[in-house]
Design a protein around this motif. Structure first.
Motif, PDB file in Angstrom:
ATOM      1  N   PHE A  60       0.827  -1.203   0.000  1.00 27.85           N
ATOM      2  CA  PHE A  60       0.000   0.000   0.000  1.00 27.85           C
ATOM      3  C   PHE A  60       0.867   1.261   0.000  1.00 27.85           C
ATOM      4  CE2 PHE A  60      -2.630   3.266   2.011  1.00 27.85           C
ATOM      5  CZ  PHE A  60      -3.743   3.223   1.184  1.00 27.85           C
ATOM      6  N   ASP A  61       1.947   1.264   0.763  1.00 29.15           N
ATOM      7  CA  ASP A  61       2.838   2.432   0.806  1.00 29.15           C
ATOM      8  C   ASP A  61       3.458   2.723  -0.556  1.00 29.15           C
ATOM      9  OD1 ASP A  61       2.309   2.938   3.476  1.00 29.15           O
ATOM     10  OD2 ASP A  61       4.030   1.780   4.189  1.00 29.15           O
ATOM     11  N   GLU A  62       3.881   1.673  -1.256  1.00 31.32           N
ATOM     12  CA  GLU A  62       4.434   1.854  -2.602  1.00 31.32           C
ATOM     13  C   GLU A  62       3.362   2.396  -3.548  1.00 31.32           C
ATOM     14  OE1 GLU A  62       7.780  -1.682  -2.833  1.00 31.32           O
ATOM     15  OE2 GLU A  62       5.694  -2.166  -3.302  1.00 31.32           O
ATOM     16  N   LEU A  63       2.151   1.918  -3.374  1.00 30.91           N
ATOM     17  CA  LEU A  63       1.045   2.363  -4.215  1.00 30.91           C
ATOM     18  C   LEU A  63       0.796   3.857  -4.033  1.00 30.91           C
ATOM     19  CD1 LEU A  63      -1.268   1.344  -6.148  1.00 30.91           C
ATOM     20  CD2 LEU A  63      -2.705   1.431  -4.114  1.00 30.91           C
ATOM     21  N   LEU A  64       0.837   4.334  -2.800  1.00 31.56           N
ATOM     22  CA  LEU A  64       0.619   5.756  -2.542  1.00 31.56           C
ATOM     23  C   LEU A  64       1.608   6.619  -3.311  1.00 31.56           C
ATOM     24  CD1 LEU A  64      -0.167   5.875   1.278  1.00 31.56           C
ATOM     25  CD2 LEU A  64      -1.760   6.071  -0.643  1.00 31.56           C
TER      26      LEU A  64
END
Length: 67
Positions: free
Chosen positions: A32-36
């Motif tokens: 999720f952090d990479e997606l942000l």
């Protein structure tokens, strides 16, 4: 400018997101952090337009604005 982003969990793992107000603007990552981080890059890329492909006369002005 605020944009709504729809984040989906991918069936094969990870996440993918789309920006409904910008057709074709989507990205995917494992966490999720990479997606942000990728969402910001995707929006910037989708909103970028190469000025060299637009007819510009001597009276026209080219400007950059922050949104």
């Amino acid at each position: 400018m605020k944009l709504k982003v729809v984040v989906h969990e991918a069936e094969e793992g990870g996440y993918w997101a789309e920006v409904p107000s910008i057709p074709g603007c989507a990205t995917q990552r494992e966490t999720f952090d990479e997606l942000l981080s990728n969402i910001y890059e995707a929006v910037e890329g989708c909103l970028s337009v190469e000025v060299q492909h637009i007819a510009v006369s001597g009276k026209d002005r080219i400007m950059e604005i922050a949104v």
